[in-house]
Design an enzyme around this catalytic site. Structure first.
Site, PDB file in Angstrom:
ATOM      1  N   SER A 190      32.845  38.723  31.146  1.00 46.71           N
ATOM      2  CA  SER A 190      31.634  37.952  30.837  1.00 46.71           C
ATOM      3  C   SER A 190      31.921  36.457  30.964  1.00 46.71           C
ATOM      4  O   SER A 190      32.925  35.956  30.436  1.00 46.71           O
ATOM      5  CB  SER A 190      31.168  38.278  29.417  1.00 46.71           C
TER       6      SER A 190
ATOM      7  N   SER B  35      43.554  39.664  37.238  1.00 44.97           N
ATOM      8  CA  SER B  35      42.444  40.183  36.433  1.00 44.97           C
ATOM      9  C   SER B  35      42.256  41.687  36.520  1.00 44.97           C
ATOM     10  O   SER B  35      41.599  42.278  35.668  1.00 44.97           O
ATOM     11  CB  SER B  35      41.149  39.505  36.872  1.00 44.97           C
TER      12      SER B  35
ATOM     13  N   LYS C  95      46.946  32.639  47.909  1.00 41.27           N
ATOM     14  CA  LYS C  95      47.998  33.166  47.013  1.00 41.27           C
ATOM     15  C   LYS C  95      49.366  32.934  47.641  1.00 41.27           C
ATOM     16  O   LYS C  95      50.171  33.847  47.839  1.00 41.27           O
ATOM     17  CB  LYS C  95      47.773  34.638  46.711  1.00 41.27           C
TER      18      LYS C  95
HETATM   19  P1  BMP Z   1      34.677  39.472  42.439  1.00 36.31           P
HETATM   20  O1  BMP Z   1      33.790  38.600  41.544  1.00 36.31           O
HETATM   21  O2  BMP Z   1      33.958  40.042  43.608  1.00 36.31           O
HETATM   22  O3  BMP Z   1      35.464  40.462  41.646  1.00 36.31           O
HETATM   23  O4  BMP Z   1      35.754  38.452  43.105  1.00 36.31           O
HETATM   24  C1  BMP Z   1      36.801  37.863  42.412  1.00 36.31           C
HETATM   25  C2  BMP Z   1      37.588  36.989  43.350  1.00 36.31           C
HETATM   26  O5  BMP Z   1      38.691  36.415  42.655  1.00 36.31           O
HETATM   27  C3  BMP Z   1      38.166  37.707  44.553  1.00 36.31           C
HETATM   28  O6  BMP Z   1      38.202  36.769  45.623  1.00 36.31           O
HETATM   29  C4  BMP Z   1      39.585  38.033  44.130  1.00 36.31           C
HETATM   30  O7  BMP Z   1      40.447  38.106  45.245  1.00 36.31           O
HETATM   31  C5  BMP Z   1      39.926  36.830  43.266  1.00 36.31           C
HETATM   32  N1  BMP Z   1      40.912  37.063  42.182  1.00 36.31           N
HETATM   33  C6  BMP Z   1      40.708  38.039  41.233  1.00 36.31           C
HETATM   34  O8  BMP Z   1      39.701  38.759  41.249  1.00 36.31           O
HETATM   35  N2  BMP Z   1      41.642  38.196  40.244  1.00 36.31           N
HETATM   36  C7  BMP Z   1      42.765  37.439  40.143  1.00 36.31           C
HETATM   37  O9  BMP Z   1      43.541  37.629  39.228  1.00 36.31           O
HETATM   38  C8  BMP Z   1      42.959  36.438  41.102  1.00 36.31           C
HETATM   39  C9  BMP Z   1      42.021  36.255  42.114  1.00 36.31           C
HETATM   40  O10 BMP Z   1      42.195  35.294  42.986  1.00 36.31           O
END
Ligand code: BMP
Length: 212
Positions: free
Chosen positions: A175, A114, A59
């Site tokens: 999903s 997200s 990031k």
């Molecule tokens: P998880 O499926 O365990 O929630 O992981 C999601 C991954 O994506 C993590 O590495 C998180 O840092 C990254 N991520 C995210 O969840 N949302 C965003 O908006 C951007 C991300 O990089």
């Protein structure tokens, strides 16, 4: 193309290599970020690229010169792509894209995050960041699987040339099938896979859900 990127947020080398090997048939690339690299050093990227292409999720969000130095380290370690923020502006992003072009690697720009807080500050700027990603020649954007309607909005802005990689499937409630239908090219999945007793089965199930 399996449409699945593994988010490998485990913190030690053995665990990382075990999970990566177990799911290697189902993932197109492995996303590695601070949790693993701060634990094991950038050398872990060199090991993982033997299993699958690595996207370095740092990031990146700094002045152009610092961004350049970060990108050079990451690509010299063998990463095929890097994730940057966009809110630091066009010159910072240009700096990352320039290094990536020199190495023949990819830059993905975060548009809107997200998690629930991801709407607080990103929502008003997500579209502008997506536009900037197109203009700067980035390879793709990161957009939330927890909000497929936003993935649809962002797809309209970036057109077909840029990819959308989408985290938030599983542990965060999104999903895989829904977000692919909304226009994502890849889903990024971490905890649902690496915390499972059978990571390969979960990875396969997610792939099947996306019909790949
Ligand atoms: P998880 O499926 O365990 O929630 O992981 C999601 C991954 O994506 C993590 O590495 C998180 O840092 C990254 N991520 C995210 O969840 N949302 C965003 O908006 C951007 C991300 O990089």
């Amino acid at each position: 193309k399996n449409r699945l990127i593994l988010a490998l947020d485990v913190t030690d080398r053995e665990h990382a290599l075990r999970i990566a090997n177990e799911v290697s048939d189902y993932v197109d690339s492995i996303k590695v970020g601070y949790p693993l690299v701060l634990g094991e050093g950038l050398g872990i990227v060199k090991e993982l690229v033997e299993i699958a292409p690595v996207i370095a999720d740092f990031k990146v969000a700094d002045i152009p010169n610092t961004d350049r130095l970060i990108c050079e380290h990451v690509f010299n370690a063998g990463a095929a792509g890097i994730i940057t923020h966009g809110f630091t502006g066009r010159d910072s992003l240009d700096s990352c894209v320039k290094v990536a072009n020199d190495f023949g690697t990819d830059v993905y720009v975060v548009t809107e995050m997200s998690h629930p807080g991801g709407v607080e500050f990103f929502r008003p700027v997500a579209e502008d960041i997506a536009k900037m990603a197109v203009e700067a020649g980035a390879s793709g954007v990161v957009a939330p699987a927890t909000r497929p309607e936003r993935v649809k909005d962002i797809r309209k802005i970036i057109g077909e040339e840029l990819s959308i990689i989408s985290p938030g499937v599983g542990a965060q409630g999104g999903s895989a099938a829904d977000v692919i239908r909304a226009g994502a090219d890849w889903v990024i999945v971490g905890r649902s896979i690496y915390n499972s007793d059978s990571p390969a089965e979960v990875a396969k199930k997610i792939c099947d859900e996306m019909n790949c």
